[in-house]
Design a protein around this motif. Structure first.
Motif, PDB file in Angstrom:
ATOM      1  N   ARG A  82      68.460  28.162 -61.500  1.00 18.82           N
ATOM      2  CA  ARG A  82      67.530  27.266 -62.178  1.00 18.82           C
ATOM      3  C   ARG A  82      66.535  28.066 -63.018  1.00 18.82           C
ATOM      4  NH1 ARG A  82      63.638  23.611 -58.454  1.00 18.82           N
ATOM      5  NH2 ARG A  82      62.953  25.683 -57.831  1.00 18.82           N
ATOM      6  N   ASN A  83      66.063  27.483 -64.099  1.00 24.01           N
ATOM      7  CA  ASN A  83      65.011  28.131 -64.880  1.00 24.01           C
ATOM      8  C   ASN A  83      63.780  28.349 -64.007  1.00 24.01           C
ATOM      9  OD1 ASN A  83      66.185  28.141 -67.641  1.00 24.01           O
ATOM     10  ND2 ASN A  83      66.155  25.926 -67.370  1.00 24.01           N
ATOM     11  N   HIS A  84      63.101  29.446 -64.248  1.00 28.03           N
ATOM     12  CA  HIS A  84      61.864  29.708 -63.517  1.00 28.03           C
ATOM     13  C   HIS A  84      60.789  30.184 -64.483  1.00 28.03           C
ATOM     14  CE1 HIS A  84      59.329  30.495 -60.067  1.00 28.03           C
ATOM     15  NE2 HIS A  84      59.002  31.657 -60.622  1.00 28.03           N
ATOM     16  N   PRO A  85      59.655  29.450 -64.533  1.00 26.85           N
ATOM     17  CA  PRO A  85      59.417  28.200 -63.801  1.00 26.85           C
ATOM     18  C   PRO A  85      60.326  27.079 -64.300  1.00 26.85           C
ATOM     19  CG  PRO A  85      57.664  28.623 -65.373  1.00 26.85           C
ATOM     20  CD  PRO A  85      58.515  29.838 -65.383  1.00 26.85           C
ATOM     21  N   PRO A  86      60.558  26.041 -63.470  1.00 26.48           N
ATOM     22  CA  PRO A  86      61.462  24.961 -63.861  1.00 26.48           C
ATOM     23  C   PRO A  86      60.968  24.245 -65.117  1.00 26.48           C
ATOM     24  CG  PRO A  86      60.963  24.859 -61.517  1.00 26.48           C
ATOM     25  CD  PRO A  86      60.039  25.858 -62.106  1.00 26.48           C
ATOM     26  N   THR A  87      61.901  23.868 -65.979  1.00 27.12           N
ATOM     27  CA  THR A  87      61.569  23.054 -67.145  1.00 27.12           C
ATOM     28  C   THR A  87      61.566  21.579 -66.736  1.00 27.12           C
ATOM     29  OG1 THR A  87      63.874  22.787 -67.839  1.00 27.12           O
ATOM     30  CG2 THR A  87      62.713  24.754 -68.622  1.00 27.12           C
ATOM     31  N   ALA A  88      61.212  20.724 -67.658  1.00 30.75           N
ATOM     32  CA  ALA A  88      61.146  19.289 -67.362  1.00 30.75           C
ATOM     33  C   ALA A  88      62.505  18.731 -66.955  1.00 30.75           C
ATOM     34  CB  ALA A  88      60.611  18.532 -68.576  1.00 30.75           C
ATOM     35  N   HIS A  97      60.494  22.583 -54.661  1.00 29.77           N
ATOM     36  CA  HIS A  97      59.983  23.914 -54.333  1.00 29.77           C
ATOM     37  C   HIS A  97      59.943  24.822 -55.561  1.00 29.77           C
ATOM     38  CE1 HIS A  97      61.241  22.483 -50.290  1.00 29.77           C
ATOM     39  NE2 HIS A  97      60.158  23.128 -49.913  1.00 29.77           N
ATOM     40  N   ALA A  98      59.223  24.388 -56.548  1.00 30.24           N
ATOM     41  CA  ALA A  98      59.209  25.078 -57.845  1.00 30.24           C
ATOM     42  C   ALA A  98      58.771  26.531 -57.756  1.00 30.24           C
ATOM     43  CB  ALA A  98      58.302  24.323 -58.816  1.00 30.24           C
ATOM     44  N   THR A  99      57.845  26.843 -56.853  1.00 32.88           N
ATOM     45  CA  THR A  99      57.376  28.235 -56.735  1.00 32.88           C
ATOM     46  C   THR A  99      58.161  29.030 -55.709  1.00 32.88           C
ATOM     47  OG1 THR A  99      55.692  27.590 -55.100  1.00 32.88           O
ATOM     48  CG2 THR A  99      55.046  27.595 -57.420  1.00 32.88           C
ATOM     49  N   TYR A 100      58.880  28.357 -54.808  1.00 34.21           N
ATOM     50  CA  TYR A 100      59.627  29.055 -53.752  1.00 34.21           C
ATOM     51  C   TYR A 100      60.966  29.592 -54.241  1.00 34.21           C
ATOM     52  CZ  TYR A 100      56.621  27.268 -49.958  1.00 34.21           C
ATOM     53  OH  TYR A 100      55.578  26.983 -49.118  1.00 34.21           O
ATOM     54  N   HIS A 101      61.614  28.870 -55.162  1.00 32.04           N
ATOM     55  CA  HIS A 101      63.015  29.131 -55.495  1.00 32.04           C
ATOM     56  C   HIS A 101      63.157  29.621 -56.939  1.00 32.04           C
ATOM     57  CE1 HIS A 101      64.104  25.830 -52.313  1.00 32.04           C
ATOM     58  NE2 HIS A 101      63.647  26.936 -51.764  1.00 32.04           N
ATOM     59  N   PRO A 102      62.851  30.885 -57.195  1.00 32.13           N
ATOM     60  CA  PRO A 102      62.913  31.387 -58.566  1.00 32.13           C
ATOM     61  C   PRO A 102      64.307  31.807 -59.013  1.00 32.13           C
ATOM     62  CG  PRO A 102      62.097  33.090 -57.116  1.00 32.13           C
ATOM     63  CD  PRO A 102      62.275  31.877 -56.267  1.00 32.13           C
ATOM     64  N   GLY A 103      65.207  32.070 -58.077  1.00 30.53           N
ATOM     65  CA  GLY A 103      66.550  32.546 -58.431  1.00 30.53           C
ATOM     66  C   GLY A 103      67.199  33.177 -57.224  1.00 30.53           C
ATOM     67  N   LEU A 104      67.176  34.521 -57.160  1.00 33.69           N
ATOM     68  CA  LEU A 104      67.657  35.278 -55.998  1.00 33.69           C
ATOM     69  C   LEU A 104      66.529  36.187 -55.549  1.00 33.69           C
ATOM     70  CD1 LEU A 104      71.206  36.313 -57.242  1.00 33.69           C
ATOM     71  CD2 LEU A 104      70.701  34.656 -55.457  1.00 33.69           C
ATOM     72  N   TRP A 105      66.335  36.284 -54.223  1.00 31.73           N
ATOM     73  CA  TRP A 105      65.202  37.071 -53.742  1.00 31.73           C
ATOM     74  C   TRP A 105      65.341  37.363 -52.256  1.00 31.73           C
ATOM     75  CZ3 TRP A 105      65.353  31.896 -54.392  1.00 31.73           C
ATOM     76  CH2 TRP A 105      64.999  31.096 -53.302  1.00 31.73           C
ATOM     77  N   TRP A 106      64.541  38.326 -51.790  1.00 37.99           N
ATOM     78  CA  TRP A 106      64.333  38.532 -50.363  1.00 37.99           C
ATOM     79  C   TRP A 106      63.115  37.718 -49.977  1.00 37.99           C
ATOM     80  CZ3 TRP A 106      68.100  40.951 -47.952  1.00 37.99           C
ATOM     81  CH2 TRP A 106      68.850  41.913 -48.628  1.00 37.99           C
ATOM     82  N   GLY A 107      63.221  36.910 -48.911  1.00 39.34           N
ATOM     83  CA  GLY A 107      62.083  36.123 -48.488  1.00 39.34           C
ATOM     84  C   GLY A 107      62.094  35.922 -46.982  1.00 39.34           C
ATOM     85  N   PHE A 108      61.535  36.860 -46.236  1.00 38.52           N
ATOM     86  CA  PHE A 108      61.542  36.778 -44.776  1.00 38.52           C
ATOM     87  C   PHE A 108      60.454  35.827 -44.300  1.00 38.52           C
ATOM     88  CE2 PHE A 108      63.306  40.957 -45.812  1.00 38.52           C
ATOM     89  CZ  PHE A 108      64.510  40.889 -45.135  1.00 38.52           C
ATOM     90  N   GLY A 109      60.832  34.905 -43.412  1.00 36.80           N
ATOM     91  CA  GLY A 109      59.908  33.892 -42.929  1.00 36.80           C
ATOM     92  C   GLY A 109      58.961  34.385 -41.863  1.00 36.80           C
ATOM     93  N   ASP A 110      59.327  35.469 -41.173  1.00 36.95           N
ATOM     94  CA  ASP A 110      58.454  35.952 -40.095  1.00 36.95           C
ATOM     95  C   ASP A 110      58.715  37.435 -39.859  1.00 36.95           C
ATOM     96  OD1 ASP A 110      57.102  36.559 -37.754  1.00 36.95           O
ATOM     97  OD2 ASP A 110      57.535  34.628 -36.818  1.00 36.95           O
TER      98      ASP A 110
END
Length: 199
Positions: free
Chosen positions: A105-111, A117-130
Motif C-alpha cells: 500500500r502507498n505510505h502514507p495511504p492515499t485517498a 492502521h495507516a501509521t502501523y502498516h507502511p509496507g515491510l518492517w520489523w515490529g516486535f510487540g514486546d
C-alpha cells in the motif's frame, strides 16, 4: 491475524512481526548488555509475469532519511529510517521485478487506499510487540539513529547493506537495546529475492 506466538517463562505472549509476515522469534535473551532479544529471519520474493533482464544491476541512492533501491534501473523499494510518525524503519513502495506493479500500500495511504492502521502498516518492517515490555509494533517505543555498519553496496544481480538502530524504551529517550539488520537484494530468473536478518 497473529502467527508464531509463544508463551515465555514469565507467561507473557511474545511474537516478532513484520508487515504482512509474522515471524516466530526462536530465542529471547533479555537483559544481555543492551543487545536486542532474539533472532528472526524473513524472506520476501517478488515475482513478475515477465522475466527480468539478464545481469541486472542492483543500485542504491541514499537520500535524507531513506534509501532508494532500484533493480535494472527500475524502482524496487524505498528503505525509510527517519519517519517521525511511523517510528520504526520500514520498506515502502515495494514492487515486482520490472517495477510495473506495486505490492504494498502507498505510505502514507492515499485517498484511494484502505485506511486501516495507516501509521502501523507502511509496507515491510520489523515490529516486535514486546521486548522487555517495550512495544515497537504499536509505536509506543521508537527505533532511532540509523548507523550503517556496512554502507549500501550494489552490483550485478545483488546488493546489500547492514544497519544498526537504537531501540528506546516506551515513551522515553532511554536506550533499551540495539538492533542490527542485514539486507540482501538478489536478482533471480523469476524475480527479486530480498533476504532480511535481524539480531
Amino acid at each position: 491475524m497473529k502467527h508464531g506466538s509463544r508463551r515465555t517463562e514469565k507467561g507473557r505472549n511474545r511474537s516478532g512481526r513484520t508487515g504482512g509476515v509474522n515471524v516466530h522469534r526462536r530465542s529471547i535473551k533479555s537483559r544481555y548488555r543492551g543487545i536486542c532479544n532474539g533472532i528472526a529471519v524473513f524472506v520476501v520474493c517478488c515475482l513478475s509475469f515477465a522475466l527480468p533482464s539478464v545481469h541486472a544491476d542492483v543500485a542504491f541512492e541514499k537520500l535524507e532519511g531513506s534509501l532508494r533501491i532500484t533493480v535494472d534501473g527500475k524502482p524496487f523499494a524505498v528503505y525509510v529510517w527517519n519517519d517521525p510518525i511511523t517510528t520504526r524503519p520500514y520498506f515502502k513502495d515495494v514492487r515486482v521485478s520490472g517495477g510495473e506493479v506495486q505490492l504494498t500500500r502507498n505510505h502514507p495511504p492515499t485517498a484511494d487506499d484502505i485506511q486501516d492502521h495507516a501509521t502501523y502498516h507502511p509496507g515491510l518492517w520489523w515490529g516486535f510487540g514486546d521486548i522487555g515490555g517495550n512495544d515497537y509494533w504499536r509505536l509506543k517505543a521508537r527505533v532511532v539513529d540509523a548507523e550503517f555498519v556496512e554502507e549500501p553496496v550494489g552490483g550485478i544481480e545483488s546488493g546489500h547493506f547492514v544497519v544498526r538502530h537504537k531501540c528506546l524504551m516506551n515513551e522515553s529517550d532511554e536506550v533499551f537495546c540495539e538492533q542490527t539488520c542485514r539486507y540482501h537484494i538478489l536478482q533471480r530468473p523469476t524475480g527479486i529475492l530480498m533476504i532480511c536478518e535481524c539480531a
